[in-house]
Design a protein around this motif. Structure first.
Motif, PDB file in Angstrom:
ATOM      1  N   GLU A  22      14.521 -22.968  21.665  1.00  0.00           N
ATOM      2  CA  GLU A  22      14.433 -21.692  20.959  1.00  0.00           C
ATOM      3  C   GLU A  22      13.298 -21.714  19.936  1.00  0.00           C
ATOM      4  O   GLU A  22      12.536 -20.738  19.811  1.00  0.00           O
ATOM      5  CB  GLU A  22      15.771 -21.380  20.286  1.00  0.00           C
ATOM      6  N   ILE A  23      13.177 -22.819  19.216  1.00  0.00           N
ATOM      7  CA  ILE A  23      12.103 -22.931  18.226  1.00  0.00           C
ATOM      8  C   ILE A  23      10.742 -22.956  18.916  1.00  0.00           C
ATOM      9  O   ILE A  23       9.774 -22.326  18.449  1.00  0.00           O
ATOM     10  CB  ILE A  23      12.311 -24.197  17.364  1.00  0.00           C
ATOM     11  N   GLY A  30       4.538 -16.748  18.068  1.00  0.00           N
ATOM     12  CA  GLY A  30       4.000 -16.571  16.727  1.00  0.00           C
ATOM     13  C   GLY A  30       5.033 -16.216  15.684  1.00  0.00           C
ATOM     14  O   GLY A  30       4.699 -15.649  14.635  1.00  0.00           O
ATOM     15  N   GLN A  31       6.305 -16.531  15.950  1.00  0.00           N
ATOM     16  CA  GLN A  31       7.383 -16.178  15.025  1.00  0.00           C
ATOM     17  C   GLN A  31       7.842 -17.369  14.172  1.00  0.00           C
ATOM     18  O   GLN A  31       8.832 -17.258  13.450  1.00  0.00           O
ATOM     19  CB  GLN A  31       8.584 -15.644  15.820  1.00  0.00           C
ATOM     20  N   PRO A  33       6.545 -19.614  11.296  1.00  0.00           N
ATOM     21  CA  PRO A  33       5.444 -19.784  10.350  1.00  0.00           C
ATOM     22  C   PRO A  33       5.329 -21.179   9.734  1.00  0.00           C
ATOM     23  O   PRO A  33       4.287 -21.531   9.196  1.00  0.00           O
ATOM     24  CB  PRO A  33       5.775 -18.746   9.259  1.00  0.00           C
ATOM     25  N   ASN A  34       6.389 -21.988   9.798  1.00  0.00           N
ATOM     26  CA  ASN A  34       6.404 -23.252   9.059  1.00  0.00           C
ATOM     27  C   ASN A  34       5.626 -24.390   9.735  1.00  0.00           C
ATOM     28  O   ASN A  34       5.125 -25.278   9.067  1.00  0.00           O
ATOM     29  CB  ASN A  34       7.845 -23.710   8.834  1.00  0.00           C
ATOM     30  N   PHE A  35       5.535 -24.375  11.056  1.00  0.00           N
ATOM     31  CA  PHE A  35       4.863 -25.467  11.767  1.00  0.00           C
ATOM     32  C   PHE A  35       4.404 -24.963  13.129  1.00  0.00           C
ATOM     33  O   PHE A  35       4.857 -23.921  13.612  1.00  0.00           O
ATOM     34  CB  PHE A  35       5.785 -26.674  11.926  1.00  0.00           C
ATOM     35  N   LYS A  36       3.519 -25.738  13.776  1.00  0.00           N
ATOM     36  CA  LYS A  36       2.909 -25.294  15.026  1.00  0.00           C
ATOM     37  C   LYS A  36       3.417 -26.035  16.252  1.00  0.00           C
ATOM     38  O   LYS A  36       3.069 -25.675  17.384  1.00  0.00           O
ATOM     39  CB  LYS A  36       1.384 -25.433  14.938  1.00  0.00           C
ATOM     40  N   GLU A  37       4.199 -27.100  16.057  1.00  0.00           N
ATOM     41  CA  GLU A  37       4.728 -27.839  17.209  1.00  0.00           C
ATOM     42  C   GLU A  37       6.037 -28.513  16.845  1.00  0.00           C
ATOM     43  O   GLU A  37       6.337 -28.749  15.675  1.00  0.00           O
ATOM     44  CB  GLU A  37       3.733 -28.898  17.690  1.00  0.00           C
TER      45      GLU A  37
END
Length: 471
Positions: A22-23, A30-31, A33-37
């Protein structure tokens, strides 16, 4: 969030995977905001975490599957020679063929030579070697040798806490009784003979203990047994008439100061004949660990020592009636048993890659201990071997209150908060056995250094923020 957490508490392994997916979906859309992976360091599949495979292994596998590559001139000559010799010794021409029931004969002989060399010249009979579809398959076969009656005669299996989760599940599925004995955290997770004797005595009130299972080097605890403890275990097994089942899959991942791996077979054979000739022992090993990490090929071996002939007959019947061991897995196992040697064309690169993996493991394990022990509410023992950092976690009372509201184990609550805020996936300690209300987390240390450093830094910042929030 509360409903998700309750679901996680009931089926945390499945649900953490779902929450992770889900994350990852949110990241793609793009939902998040705290991290990219999402960085998953929760389990022992170090290829999945980014550690590169050993080139020699994949070259052998590629040309074994597609022999036309041998004509390309792109492979080192020792690769070609090994593949030609493998099929010549086997007597078949394709990896698509069936294996013999107990494994290819010459692979079993190579396993026996490996064990003999490892144990300083102690004889090893290839007839006592069985190739299995991973160490787990070997453990399942051993459990199936026993009758599982109801009541006081029901087979009891002594299992360390904490320990490998799946083995306890296998005992339940077989119809046995898990008999926990607790490793001593204050003594770096050493096996305590007083505790072991207590466990057997209490178990005899409701079952019949017949198997003593242990993991050396330890998972998830990373300790290496001393010779003295091993001798005590062997003597105890003789007194109580227990089958010793030694899970030794981490034997090639020992890196701690002033410690080395001793097999239970070696220790047994260096004791008096009353033990050497009578104590029953089964040991397992696998290509999934060591420096290969080839989990997906599902191959390992087990060696039997002093096993009753009737039990041996039954074991062979079970193997004959089950799936043949994988040919491609046996090719990988043969490499683990007989790696490239100095002077061979592939040796230099093979040794370079192997050394990098082992150095990464030692480096990351040391860094993990230093980082964890510098944080309030976290504590772990020095890691001597294997590939995990098993960390005790003590949450503030306010956090524990929140766990009660959400009906969550504290370690699961912590891991969910960490995943939600940082994208780092750890393994809640709930899967390794209950331990007097203590809570733990586990994570893999065999991860590429840059990814591991990133994960540790995220854990550090999250933890300090978490402790401040709930203090």
């Amino acid at each position: 969030m509360a409903n998700i957490c309750r679901t996680l508490n009931a089926q945390f392994e499945k649900s953490i995977r779902q929450w992770k997916l889900e994350i990852e979906r949110k990241i793609k859309e793009g939902q998040q905001p705290n991290f990219k992976e999402v960085v998953n360091i929760s389990y022992g599949d170090f290829h999945a975490m980014g550690i590169k495979y050993i080139t020699f292994v994949r070259q052998i596998l590629a040309a074994s599957a597609y022999p036309e590559l041998l004509k390309s001139g792109q492979l080192p000559v020792d690769i070609e020679q090994r593949i030609v010799q493998f099929f010549k010794d086997w007597g078949k021409q394709s990896i698509g063929s069936y294996s013999e029931d107990y494994g290819i004969g010459f692979v079993r002989r190579n396993v026996a030579r490996f064990i003999k060399k490892r144990d300083g010249g102690i004889a090893c009979d290839p007839e006592n070697i069985y190739i299995t579809n991973g160490a787990t398959n070997g453990l399942q076969l051993i459990l199936r040798l026993f009758d599982y009656e109801e009541g006081p005669s029901q087979t009891g299996v002594l299992v360390p806490v904490p320990s490998y989760t799946r083995f306890r599940i296998m005992v339940d599925v077989a119809g046995g009784v898990n008999v926990p004995y607790y490793l001593n955290e204050e003594r770096s997770w050493a096996l305590d003979m007083t505790e072991l004797k207590r466990a057997v005595k209490c178990a005899r009130e409701h079952c019949s203990p017949k198997i003593l299972y242990f993991i050396n080097p330890g998972n998830p605890t990373g300790q290496v047994m001393s010779r003295r403890i091993m001798e005590d275990i062997i003597k105890f097994a003789a007194e109580e008439k227990l089958l010793l089942v030694a899970d030794e899959v981490y034997q090639d991942q020992v890196f701690g100061d002033n410690c080395s791996f001793l097999s239970f077979k070696k220790v047994l054979f260096e004791m008096e004949s009353v033990y050497r000739d009578n104590v029953e022992l089964v040991s397992v090993n696998s290509v999934s660990k060591a420096y290969l990490g080839e989990c997906g090929f599902r191959c390992g071996y087990m060696e039997t020592v002093n096993i009753d002939p009737e039990a041996t007959t039954q074991l062979r019947r079970l193997m004959t009636s089950s799936c043949h061991p994988s040919i491609i897995g046996q090719i990988v196992l043969d490499i683990l048993m007989k790696p490239p040697q100095p002077g061979e064309p592939s040796y230099e690169n093979f040794n370079k890659e192997k050394t990098f993996i082992m150095n990464t493991l030692a480096r990351n394990s040391k860094l993990a201990v230093q980082t964890i022990n510098a944080l309030p509410g976290l504590r772990c023992n020095p890691i001597q071997a294997s590939m995990f950092c098993y960390t005790r976690i003590e949450l503030p009372s306010k956090a524990l209150g929140q766990c009660k509201v959400l009906d969550l184990y504290p370690s699961l609550f912590y891991c969910m908060q960490l995943l939600d805020e940082t994208g780092i996936v750890l393994d809640p300690g709930t899967g390794f056995g209950e331990n007097d209300g203590r809570d733990y987390i586990r994570f893999c240390t065999l991860v590429p250094p840059e990814k591991f450093d990133y994960a540790l830094e995220k854990i550090k910042h999250f933890h300090l923020k978490f402790m401040h929030k709930y203090s």
